[in-house]
Design an enzyme around this catalytic site. Structure first.
Site, PDB file in Angstrom:
ATOM      1  N   GLN A  73       0.831  -1.215   0.000  1.00 41.87           N
ATOM      2  CA  GLN A  73       0.000   0.000   0.000  1.00 41.87           C
ATOM      3  C   GLN A  73       0.863   1.262   0.000  1.00 41.87           C
ATOM      4  O   GLN A  73       0.436   2.324   0.462  1.00 41.87           O
ATOM      5  CB  GLN A  73      -0.942   0.002   1.201  1.00 41.87           C
ATOM      6  CG  GLN A  73      -2.143  -0.922   1.045  1.00 41.87           C
ATOM      7  CD  GLN A  73      -3.030  -0.527  -0.121  1.00 41.87           C
ATOM      8  OE1 GLN A  73      -3.160   0.643  -0.473  1.00 41.87           O
ATOM      9  NE2 GLN A  73      -3.647  -1.515  -0.748  1.00 41.87           N
ATOM     10  N   SER A  74       2.082   1.174  -0.534  1.00 36.28           N
ATOM     11  CA  SER A  74       3.002   2.309  -0.514  1.00 36.28           C
ATOM     12  C   SER A  74       2.484   3.483  -1.343  1.00 36.28           C
ATOM     13  O   SER A  74       2.214   3.350  -2.545  1.00 36.28           O
ATOM     14  CB  SER A  74       4.357   1.842  -1.065  1.00 36.28           C
ATOM     15  OG  SER A  74       5.168   2.950  -1.388  1.00 36.28           O
ATOM     16  N   ASN A  75       2.375   4.639  -0.692  1.00 36.50           N
ATOM     17  CA  ASN A  75       2.017   5.867  -1.424  1.00 36.50           C
ATOM     18  C   ASN A  75       3.179   6.321  -2.296  1.00 36.50           C
ATOM     19  O   ASN A  75       2.975   6.895  -3.371  1.00 36.50           O
ATOM     20  CB  ASN A  75       1.657   6.977  -0.433  1.00 36.50           C
ATOM     21  CG  ASN A  75       0.473   6.607   0.428  1.00 36.50           C
ATOM     22  OD1 ASN A  75      -0.604   6.320  -0.091  1.00 36.50           O
ATOM     23  ND2 ASN A  75       0.655   6.592   1.744  1.00 36.50           N
TER      24      ASN A  75
END
Ligand SMILES: *Cc1c(COP(=O)(O)O)cnc(C)c1O
Length: 326
Positions: A73-75
């Site tokens: 879920q890395s921005n």
């Protein structure tokens, strides 16, 4: 000379938060929010300022492919995908696990695929070795004739953190008498850059559980930026908001998110900006931040990450029991 490129329109807005300030026992003009969630490209967020520097350096080397790594879920991965799309570069994202092991095949992952990035699944390699896996992926891409450029986890090299030296200077120009800046700490580059612009006394970092020792991580980056030797122990970093761990949604964080949303219409995410708000509230409660002190909350974005946690949030919906449709 820097090869920095432009990926957004600056400055980001600085807005007052009088209703939240009052709810937290501050004076109405004590509390402000700097909207680095509104950087536009790819859904926005703090990683854009760092990418202006790191992607600029990639282009200067003649790279045609950006490679980076992070949690699924890395921005940062999502915004790297967006920067690549904007500039016509291929993007490869190196994530732990397998496509099937990802329970939250939503949020940022949906945007990564819309933005045209390819994902390399690293299987069960332990999270600490992801940088090695990413370096291997780069070698493989080179053998296949590509010109890859590796951007570190979170974009947090001294070069990337330079983006938040600029961010801190921009903030000071908007609110010269700022006394506290509250920010989520992940890979550390954002806090390090802010220290470079505003000094360590004014920056309160809230550890989110992404690195083992945030004070050392931030101090190392800040020292590389400022050519000083800041002692990690002199940094203001709260360690009390990690709760059940990096990916967990904790009760005080949910409460902080609901307070910000209900008083100001500001939406925060459960991993970073929600923790930073919970840390700000805790700092007011224990007297570290007091009435009459001008305080800026840095909104770092991250909204897509909320959609990995919709069940918990949904369970807390208030139902209007007495309303009867006519
Ligand atoms: C990455 C991130 C942070 C933390 O920034 P670092 O520079 O990695 O410490 C904070 N908020 C959001 C939404 C992020 O994606």
């Amino acid at each position: 000379m820097s090869d920095k490129i432009a990926l957004a329109t600056w400055p980001t807005p600085m807005e007052p938060m009088p209703r939240l300030a009052a709810a937290l026992g501050l004076r109405q003009d004590d509390l402000w929010i700097k909207r680095d969630d509104l950087t536009g490209l790819g859904g926005g967020g703090n990683k854009t300022r760092k990418l202006e520097w790191t992607v600029g350096a990639a282009l200067a080397t003649g790279a045609d492919t950006l490679v980076t790594t992070g949690a699924t879920q890395s921005n940062h991965a999502r915004l790297t995908a967006a920067a690549g799309a904007r500039l016509g570069l291929d993007v490869v994202l190196v994530f732990p696990g397998t496509p099937d092991s990802v329970a939250n095949g939503s949020g940022n992952l949906v945007l990564d695929s819309l933005l045209g990035a390819r994902v390399f699944w690293a299987g069960d390699s332990d999270p600490g070795s992801m940088a090695d896996v990413a370096a291997d992926v780069c070698r493989q891409l080179s053998r296949d004739g590509a010109r890859p450029y590796l951007i570190p986890f979170g974009g947090s090299s001294p070069l990337g953190a330079q983006g938040y030296v600029e961010g801190g200077e921009e903030l000071r120009a908007q609110l010269p008498d700022v006394e506290h800046v509250v920010v989520a700490v992940g890979s550390g580059g954002t806090m390090a850059g802010l220290i470079g612009a505003l000094g360590e006394e004014r920056i309160l970092g809230i550890h989110c559980g992404a690195v083992a020792d945030p004070a050392v991580t931030v101090a190392d980056l800040a020292n590389a930026l400022t050519h000083r030797s800041i002692n990690p122990d002199s940094l203001r970093i709260r360690m009390d908001q990690v709760g059940g761990g990096y990916g967990a949604l904790n009760e005080p964080v949910l409460e902080a998110m609901k307070t910000a949303a209900a008083t100001e219409g500001i939406v925060l995410d459960p991993i970073y900006s929600g923790r930073a708000m919970a840390g700000l509230i805790a700092a007011i409660q224990d007297g570290d931040i007091r009435r009459g002190r001008r305080t800026v909350f840095l909104h770092t974005g991250g909204l897509p990450g909320l959609f990995g946690h919709t069940e918990t949030v949904h369970r807390s919906v208030t139902t209007l029991q007495s309303y009867k449709p006519v």
